[in-house]
Write a protein that holds these residues in place. Structure first.
Motif, PDB file in Angstrom:
ATOM      1  N   VAL A 130       0.935  -1.264   0.042  1.00  0.00           N
ATOM      2  CA  VAL A 130       0.016   0.062   0.185  1.00  0.00           C
ATOM      3  C   VAL A 130       0.998   1.241   0.113  1.00  0.00           C
ATOM      4  CG1 VAL A 130      -2.067  -1.269   1.200  1.00  0.00           C
ATOM      5  CG2 VAL A 130       0.080   0.279   2.425  1.00  0.00           C
ATOM      6  N   ASN A 131       0.345   2.161  -0.353  1.00  0.00           N
ATOM      7  CA  ASN A 131       0.794   3.712  -0.084  1.00  0.00           C
ATOM      8  C   ASN A 131       0.450   4.227   0.818  1.00  0.00           C
ATOM      9  OD1 ASN A 131       2.742   3.449  -2.400  1.00  0.00           O
ATOM     10  ND2 ASN A 131       0.932   3.971  -4.030  1.00  0.00           N
ATOM     11  N   ALA A 132       1.138   5.115   1.494  1.00  0.00           N
ATOM     12  CA  ALA A 132       0.723   6.025   2.714  1.00  0.00           C
ATOM     13  C   ALA A 132       1.370   7.351   2.859  1.00  0.00           C
ATOM     14  CB  ALA A 132       1.065   5.169   3.883  1.00  0.00           C
ATOM     15  N   PRO A 133       0.624   8.542   3.334  1.00  0.00           N
ATOM     16  CA  PRO A 133       1.083   9.564   3.208  1.00  0.00           C
ATOM     17  C   PRO A 133       2.430   9.716   4.417  1.00  0.00           C
ATOM     18  CG  PRO A 133      -0.978   9.662   4.463  1.00  0.00           C
ATOM     19  CD  PRO A 133      -0.737   8.364   3.805  1.00  0.00           C
ATOM     20  N   VAL A 134       3.250  10.299   4.269  1.00  0.00           N
ATOM     21  CA  VAL A 134       4.492  10.133   5.110  1.00  0.00           C
ATOM     22  C   VAL A 134       4.137  10.885   6.544  1.00  0.00           C
ATOM     23  CG1 VAL A 134       5.576  12.399   4.232  1.00  0.00           C
ATOM     24  CG2 VAL A 134       7.027  10.476   5.094  1.00  0.00           C
ATOM     25  N   HIS A 135       3.318  11.833   6.471  1.00  0.00           N
ATOM     26  CA  HIS A 135       2.856  12.431   7.779  1.00  0.00           C
ATOM     27  C   HIS A 135       2.269  11.583   8.727  1.00  0.00           C
ATOM     28  CE1 HIS A 135      -1.017  12.977   5.796  1.00  0.00           C
ATOM     29  NE2 HIS A 135      -1.442  12.794   6.940  1.00  0.00           N
ATOM     30  N   ALA A 136       1.772  10.367   8.037  1.00  0.00           N
ATOM     31  CA  ALA A 136       1.152   9.355   8.843  1.00  0.00           C
ATOM     32  C   ALA A 136       1.757   8.278   9.394  1.00  0.00           C
ATOM     33  CB  ALA A 136      -0.269   8.858   8.121  1.00  0.00           C
ATOM     34  N   THR A 185      -6.207   8.156  20.169  1.00  0.00           N
ATOM     35  CA  THR A 185      -7.563   8.475  20.350  1.00  0.00           C
ATOM     36  C   THR A 185      -7.447   8.894  21.996  1.00  0.00           C
ATOM     37  OG1 THR A 185      -8.593   7.087  18.721  1.00  0.00           O
ATOM     38  CG2 THR A 185      -9.917   7.656  20.460  1.00  0.00           C
ATOM     39  N   ALA A 186      -7.039   7.838  22.849  1.00  0.00           N
ATOM     40  CA  ALA A 186      -7.089   7.916  24.308  1.00  0.00           C
ATOM     41  C   ALA A 186      -6.269   9.055  24.714  1.00  0.00           C
ATOM     42  CB  ALA A 186      -6.646   6.656  25.057  1.00  0.00           C
ATOM     43  N   TRP A 187      -5.126   9.128  24.091  1.00  0.00           N
ATOM     44  CA  TRP A 187      -4.191  10.535  24.558  1.00  0.00           C
ATOM     45  C   TRP A 187      -4.850  11.630  24.305  1.00  0.00           C
ATOM     46  CZ3 TRP A 187      -2.180  14.332  21.845  1.00  0.00           C
ATOM     47  CH2 TRP A 187      -1.278  15.015  22.340  1.00  0.00           C
ATOM     48  N   GLY A 188      -5.406  11.640  23.104  1.00  0.00           N
ATOM     49  CA  GLY A 188      -5.955  13.289  22.842  1.00  0.00           C
ATOM     50  C   GLY A 188      -6.895  13.778  23.894  1.00  0.00           C
ATOM     51  N   GLU A 222     -13.099  13.421  18.468  1.00  0.00           N
ATOM     52  CA  GLU A 222     -12.492  12.442  17.560  1.00  0.00           C
ATOM     53  C   GLU A 222     -10.880  12.514  17.149  1.00  0.00           C
ATOM     54  OE1 GLU A 222     -14.492  12.846  13.694  1.00  0.00           O
ATOM     55  OE2 GLU A 222     -13.301  14.753  13.199  1.00  0.00           O
ATOM     56  N   LEU A 223     -10.349  11.207  16.897  1.00  0.00           N
ATOM     57  CA  LEU A 223      -9.225  11.185  16.703  1.00  0.00           C
ATOM     58  C   LEU A 223      -8.556  12.273  15.972  1.00  0.00           C
ATOM     59  CD1 LEU A 223      -6.293   9.699  17.072  1.00  0.00           C
ATOM     60  CD2 LEU A 223      -7.104   8.168  15.174  1.00  0.00           C
ATOM     61  N   PHE A 224      -9.373  12.550  14.722  1.00  0.00           N
ATOM     62  CA  PHE A 224      -8.826  13.663  13.731  1.00  0.00           C
ATOM     63  C   PHE A 224      -8.246  14.842  14.358  1.00  0.00           C
ATOM     64  CE2 PHE A 224     -10.596  10.190  11.287  1.00  0.00           C
ATOM     65  CZ  PHE A 224      -9.718   9.748  10.603  1.00  0.00           C
ATOM     66  N   GLU A 225      -8.916  15.021  15.431  1.00  0.00           N
ATOM     67  CA  GLU A 225      -8.340  16.525  16.237  1.00  0.00           C
ATOM     68  C   GLU A 225      -7.006  16.234  16.486  1.00  0.00           C
ATOM     69  OE1 GLU A 225     -11.194  18.556  18.847  1.00  0.00           O
ATOM     70  OE2 GLU A 225     -12.184  16.622  19.060  1.00  0.00           O
ATOM     71  N   VAL A 226      -6.440  15.111  16.709  1.00  0.00           N
ATOM     72  CA  VAL A 226      -5.177  14.888  16.986  1.00  0.00           C
ATOM     73  C   VAL A 226      -4.223  14.826  15.669  1.00  0.00           C
ATOM     74  CG1 VAL A 226      -3.517  13.458  18.258  1.00  0.00           C
ATOM     75  CG2 VAL A 226      -5.567  14.136  19.501  1.00  0.00           C
ATOM     76  N   THR A 227      -4.806  13.979  14.934  1.00  0.00           N
ATOM     77  CA  THR A 227      -4.039  13.565  13.723  1.00  0.00           C
ATOM     78  C   THR A 227      -3.959  14.393  12.463  1.00  0.00           C
ATOM     79  OG1 THR A 227      -5.570  12.173  12.722  1.00  0.00           O
ATOM     80  CG2 THR A 227      -4.268  10.864  14.526  1.00  0.00           C
ATOM     81  N   ASP A 278      -3.595  17.713  13.042  1.00  0.00           N
ATOM     82  CA  ASP A 278      -2.950  18.771  13.525  1.00  0.00           C
ATOM     83  C   ASP A 278      -1.392  18.514  13.978  1.00  0.00           C
ATOM     84  OD1 ASP A 278      -1.637  20.465  16.166  1.00  0.00           O
ATOM     85  OD2 ASP A 278      -3.587  21.398  15.656  1.00  0.00           O
ATOM     86  N   THR A 279      -0.578  18.967  13.293  1.00  0.00           N
ATOM     87  CA  THR A 279       0.831  18.843  13.145  1.00  0.00           C
ATOM     88  C   THR A 279       1.413  18.622  14.441  1.00  0.00           C
ATOM     89  OG1 THR A 279       1.199  19.515  10.837  1.00  0.00           O
ATOM     90  CG2 THR A 279       3.154  19.008  12.136  1.00  0.00           C
ATOM     91  N   ALA A 280       1.298  19.610  15.298  1.00  0.00           N
ATOM     92  CA  ALA A 280       1.972  19.920  16.582  1.00  0.00           C
ATOM     93  C   ALA A 280       1.193  18.711  17.442  1.00  0.00           C
ATOM     94  CB  ALA A 280       1.748  21.451  17.211  1.00  0.00           C
ATOM     95  N   ARG A 281      -0.198  18.734  17.726  1.00  0.00           N
ATOM     96  CA  ARG A 281      -0.608  17.780  18.376  1.00  0.00           C
ATOM     97  C   ARG A 281      -0.094  16.187  18.234  1.00  0.00           C
ATOM     98  NH1 ARG A 281      -6.684  20.279  17.908  1.00  0.00           N
ATOM     99  NH2 ARG A 281      -6.826  21.776  19.375  1.00  0.00           N
ATOM    100  N   LEU A 282      -0.085  15.863  16.722  1.00  0.00           N
ATOM    101  CA  LEU A 282       0.417  14.633  16.449  1.00  0.00           C
ATOM    102  C   LEU A 282       1.663  14.346  16.717  1.00  0.00           C
ATOM    103  CD1 LEU A 282      -0.005  12.021  15.192  1.00  0.00           C
ATOM    104  CD2 LEU A 282       0.482  13.288  12.706  1.00  0.00           C
ATOM    105  N   GLU A 283       2.685  15.213  16.938  1.00  0.00           N
ATOM    106  CA  GLU A 283       3.993  15.180  17.224  1.00  0.00           C
ATOM    107  C   GLU A 283       4.306  14.874  18.619  1.00  0.00           C
ATOM    108  OE1 GLU A 283       7.109  14.530  15.315  1.00  0.00           O
ATOM    109  OE2 GLU A 283       5.286  14.428  13.853  1.00  0.00           O
TER     110      GLU A 283
END
Length: 329
Positions: free
Chosen positions: A104-110, A132-135, A269-274, A276-281
Motif C-alpha cells: 500500500v501507499n501511505a502519506p509520510v505524515h501518517a 485516541t485515548a491520549w487526545g 474524534e481522533l482527527f483532532e489530533v492526527t 494537527d501537526t503539533a498535536r500529532l508530534e
C-alpha cells in the motif's frame, strides 16, 4: 500486483472481496509499505455498513492501521528509507488511502518508525487506540496524578489504551462494562476498579470509590440516555468526552448537574489530533516513550489471516473481544 481488500456495495462482512491490483509507485510525500499486519477498527465496520461520517466511493478501500516494511519512497521523503519497519497512524480518509492490502501507499505524515522490540502485530494495534485515548485524556482533558477517569466500553482497544495511559500518569482508571464476565480481564489489564452495568448504581459506586469527589473525566464511545449517570458521577468542572456513537440516541444531560458543577460535555474524534501537526508530534512522543518504557503495551485479543478478513469483521461486530483484533498478511 498486490492483493487488497475492497467492496463494491454497502453491506455485511460478505461484501469484502480480495482483489489483485497494480499499486502505483509512491507519489511525492508518500511511502510504499509491504504490510505485515493490519489493526481493525470499528470505523471500518461502520464505513462498510454505510454508517460512517461519509459515504463510500466504489470500489471502496479500507484500513486505518497497518505495520510493515518500507519498499519505496516518493520524492521529498527524507526521514524514512527502504527497509525501515514502520506503522501507519490514522491521519487520512478511506477515500484517500486504505491499509487493507499486501502493498500500500501511505502519506509520510501518517507514518512512524516502530520502536525496537515491538512486533508488527503489536505495532499495527498501537496508533488508533493510543492516539485516541491520549487526545482526550491528556491533550484536552489534562488528566493528572490522583484524578479518576471513567472509561466506557473499557474492554475495547481504545478503552484498554485509556486504562494504560491513566496508569502511566498516576491517575485512577475506573472501567465501565456491560456485564460481569469481563471484570477479571479488565482488572488484569490495569483497571483499578470495574463497574458492571449502568443506571443510578453506577453514579453511587463512582462516588463511593472517589470518596465523594467524583471522576475528573468520563471517556465514552457509547452515549445515549445512560450518559446522565456518568455526568452525575463527575467532579466539579469535570469533563465528559463522547468519542463514538454505539448508541445513536441523543445524550441525556441532567441540566442541574451540568450547571451546578460546571461540567463540560464535548464531542471528540481522533482527527483532532492526527490532522494537527503539533498535536500529532506530541502524541507520537508520548506514545513512543510509553511503548519504550513498557508502560504502554498493545493488548491483542485475536489474530486472523488476511484471507479471513470477513471473519475478522464478524468477530468485531460480535463485540466479545478484549483488546485489538489484528489481521496478519
Amino acid at each position: 500486483m498486490s492483493r487488497v481488500v475492497r467492496f463494491n456495495r454497502i453491506g455485511g462482512p460478505e461484501v469484502l472481496q480480495i482483489e489483485a491490483i497494480d499499486v502505483p509507485a509512491p507519489k511525492a510525500g508518500e511511502v510504499q509499505i509491504r504490510i505485515k499486519a493490519i489493526g481493525l477498527n470499528r470505523a471500518e465496520v461502520m464505513y462498510r455498513s454505510g454508517e460512517y461520517t461519509y459515504a463510500p466511493q466504489f470500489p471502496a478501500q479500507l484500513g486505518y492501521e497497518g505495520s510493515g516494511v518500507i519498499e519505496a519512497v516518493g520524492s521529498g521523503v527524507q526521514d524514512f528509507a527502504v527497509g525501515d519497519a514502520v506503522s501507519v497512524v490514522p491521519a487520512f480518509s478511506f477515500i484517500e488511502y486504505g491499509m487493507y492490502g499486501e502493498v500500500v501507499n501511505a502519506p509520510v505524515h501518517a507514518v512512524v518508525k516502530n520502536p525496537a522490540g515491538l512486533s508488527f502485530e503489536e505495532a499495527a494495534a498501537t496508533w488508533m487506540m493510543y492516539a485516541t485515548a491520549w487526545g482526550a485524556l491528556i491533550e484536552f482533558g489534562g488528566l493528572k496524578q490522583g484524578e479518576a477517569v471513567l472509561v466506557g466500553a473499557a474492554s475495547s482497544s481504545v478503552g484498554l489504551a485509556a486504562i494504560q495511559i491513566a496508569n502511566m500518569v498516576g491517575a485512577t482508571p475506573i472501567a465501565l462494562t456491560r456485564s460481569e464476565k469481563k471484570r477479571d480481564a479488565l482488572l488484569k489489564a490495569g483497571a483499578k476498579h470495574v463497574i458492571a452495568g449502568g443506571g443510578a448504581a453506577l453514579t453511587q459506586q463512582v462516588l463511593e470509590l472517589t470518596d465523594g469527589r467524583g471522576a475528573q473525566i468520563a471517556f465514552d464511545p457509547v452515549g445515549g440516555p445512560e450518559v446522565a449517570h456518568q455526568l452525575r458521577a463527575l467532579a466539579r468542572q469535570g469533563m465528559f468526552f463522547q468519542y463514538g456513537a454505539l448508541d445513536t440516541r441523543d445524550l441525556s444531560v441532567p441540566v442541574m448537574d451540568l450547571l451546578g458543577r460546571h461540567l463540560s460535555v464535548r464531542g471528540y474524534e481522533l482527527f483532532e489530533v492526527t490532522t494537527d501537526t503539533a498535536r500529532l508530534e506530541r502524541a507520537k512522543r508520548f506514545i513512543t516513550e510509553g511503548l519504550a518504557s513498557g508502560a504502554l503495551k498493545p493488548a491483542i485479543d485475536r489474530t486472523f489471516a488476511f484471507e479471513q478478513i470477513a471473519d475478522a469483521h464478524r468477530y468485531m461486530e460480535a463485540g466479545e473481544q478484549v483488546g485489538k483484533i489484528v489481521v496478519t498478511v
